[in-house]
Design an enzyme around this catalytic site. Structure first.
Site, PDB file in Angstrom:
ATOM      1  N   HIS A 129     -16.987 -12.282  31.279  1.00  0.00           N
ATOM      2  CA  HIS A 129     -18.301 -11.654  31.502  1.00  0.00           C
ATOM      3  C   HIS A 129     -19.345 -12.095  30.492  1.00  0.00           C
ATOM      4  CE1 HIS A 129     -15.923  -8.286  33.758  1.00  0.00           C
ATOM      5  NE2 HIS A 129     -16.079  -9.375  34.472  1.00  0.00           N
ATOM      6  N   CYS A 140     -33.479 -23.103  32.486  1.00  0.00           N
ATOM      7  CA  CYS A 140     -33.096 -24.380  31.861  1.00  0.00           C
ATOM      8  C   CYS A 140     -31.880 -24.251  30.956  1.00  0.00           C
ATOM      9  CB  CYS A 140     -34.278 -24.984  31.085  1.00  0.00           C
ATOM     10  SG  CYS A 140     -34.666 -24.104  29.549  1.00  0.00           S
ATOM     11  N   CYS A 162     -39.210 -18.223  28.612  1.00  0.00           N
ATOM     12  CA  CYS A 162     -38.690 -19.377  27.859  1.00  0.00           C
ATOM     13  C   CYS A 162     -39.841 -20.262  27.366  1.00  0.00           C
ATOM     14  CB  CYS A 162     -37.746 -20.182  28.762  1.00  0.00           C
ATOM     15  SG  CYS A 162     -37.120 -21.688  28.020  1.00  0.00           S
ATOM     16  N   CYS A 165     -39.582 -23.836  29.367  1.00  0.00           N
ATOM     17  CA  CYS A 165     -39.807 -24.034  30.808  1.00  0.00           C
ATOM     18  C   CYS A 165     -40.439 -22.819  31.491  1.00  0.00           C
ATOM     19  CB  CYS A 165     -38.485 -24.390  31.498  1.00  0.00           C
ATOM     20  SG  CYS A 165     -37.398 -22.974  31.705  1.00  0.00           S
ATOM     21  N   GLY A 202      -6.090  -2.315  27.172  1.00  0.00           N
ATOM     22  CA  GLY A 202      -7.359  -1.596  27.163  1.00  0.00           C
ATOM     23  C   GLY A 202      -8.281  -1.897  28.325  1.00  0.00           C
ATOM     24  N   SER A 203      -7.728  -1.908  29.514  1.00  0.00           N
ATOM     25  CA  SER A 203      -8.592  -2.089  30.692  1.00  0.00           C
ATOM     26  C   SER A 203      -8.154  -1.136  31.794  1.00  0.00           C
ATOM     27  CB  SER A 203      -8.514  -3.533  31.202  1.00  0.00           C
ATOM     28  OG  SER A 203      -9.235  -3.646  32.416  1.00  0.00           O
ATOM     29  N   SER A 204      -9.137  -0.549  32.475  1.00  0.00           N
ATOM     30  CA  SER A 204      -8.812   0.338  33.589  1.00  0.00           C
ATOM     31  C   SER A 204      -8.383  -0.479  34.812  1.00  0.00           C
ATOM     32  CB  SER A 204     -10.027   1.202  33.938  1.00  0.00           C
ATOM     33  OG  SER A 204     -11.128   0.374  34.230  1.00  0.00           O
ATOM     34  N   ALA A 246      -4.394   1.090  21.530  1.00  0.00           N
ATOM     35  CA  ALA A 246      -4.184  -0.362  21.393  1.00  0.00           C
ATOM     36  C   ALA A 246      -3.887  -0.760  19.944  1.00  0.00           C
ATOM     37  CB  ALA A 246      -5.418  -1.101  21.898  1.00  0.00           C
TER      38      ALA A 246
END
Ligand code: NAD
Length: 263
Positions: A129, A140, A162, A165, A202-204, A246
């Site tokens: 992610h 750009c 930016c 650009c 540690g993730s659902s 964890a």
């Protein structure tokens, strides 16, 4: 038969040492960073109670100036909250597993960069992610230091377009409704299908396509272990489910691995 936490840790250590070196993948989620002070999505008390995820979606970001302001207000808070965060024992334990030659990759949904800060090799950390410590032009690809944008927000200014650009700037993270990098997904897939042991921490396991990797590993014959504070969506699929914190679980695990390896 009910196993104790200690017995489950011993079993996972045995698997870690039995599989060929480099055939283990760690898959982490926001829960590995809560002990560093960064709240996860679903536990109470986080930023997510104050900001509406729909309002932060990618289609809204690109189409509406009002949504972009909301998005930057969210990011200002997110940076403020996360910039003091340091890796915790769970991150260090994962980095140690790599140093012991056991890991092929760390596939993470996290955007906080704490795996790399704890010593995991950047090239082994696949950030599905993205990373919140980079700001990038959507047109750009030019990078801007996050501190520069944070300073503007702290002074009550507006984020400009930016300088090169005129494109829109956005943190280099994947928002709702935004595509994940195809190259990264392919690399994560390659590590997953080659793994013999796949450890989720540690993730659902509800956010897709990320949560498809543990399923993929299991389908390809790998052992699937899940370490999480509370039940997850994929517990019924796993060979081992360890409900705990964890930091303490990973520390106990790595200490045992080191002891058995004599290091
Ligand atoms: P999630 O919030 O859906 O699930 C986190 C899980 O971790 C929960 O089931 C919770 O019980 C568990 N947990 C919390 N603290 C724990 C601890 N100390 N030990 C063990 N388990 C613990 O998070 P997710 O599955 O990663 O998916 C949500 C999305 O949120 C991801 O896409 C991620 O990009 C994003 N996110 C990232 C961060 C970060 O980078 N640190 C923080 C918040 C959200």
């Amino acid at each position: 038969m009910q196993y104790t936490t200690e017995e489950k840790i011993s079993l996972l250590v045995r698997w870690l040492l039995e599989v060929k070196p480099g055939k283990t993948v760690v898959f982490s989620g926001a829960g590995i960073s809560t002990e560093s002070g960064i709240p996860d999505f679903r536990s109470p008390g986080g930023l997510w109670e104050r900001f509406d995820p729909d309002e932060l979606s990618f289609p809204r970001f690109v189409s509406s100036e009002k949504s972009r302001r909301h998005y930057w207000a969210f990011y200002r808070e997110n940076w403020k909250l996360s910039r003091q965060a340091r890796p915790n024992p769970a991150h260090y334990a994962v980095a140690m597993l790599e140093q012991l030659g056991l890991l092929s990759a760390v596939i993470t949904q996290n955007i906080d960069g704490l795996h790399q800060q704890s010593g995991s090799s950047p090239e082994k950390v696949l950030e599905l992610h993205g990373n919140m410590w980079k700001v990038r032009c959507l047109s750009c690809g030019a990078d801007y230091p996050w501190e520069e944008i944070y300073q503007i927000l702290e002074e009550g200014g507006e984020v400009k377009q930016c300088r090169l650009c005129g494109g829109l700037l956005k943190p280099a993270t994947v928002s709702f409704g935004q595509s994940l990098s195809a190259d990264l997904l392919e690399e994560a897939r390659r590590h997953t299908i080659n793994s013999d042991l796949f450890i989720c921490i540690g993730s659902s396991l509800v956010v897709y396509p990320a949560a498809s990797f543990p399923q993929m590993a299991k389908d390809r014959g790998a052992k699937l272990a899940i370490i999480n504070r509370e039940p997850t969506n994929l517990d019924s699929l796993a060979d081992l489910v360890l409900h705990g914190e964890a930091g303490s679980v990973m520390t106990a695990l790595v200490n045992k691995v080191k002891e058995l390896k004599g290091v």
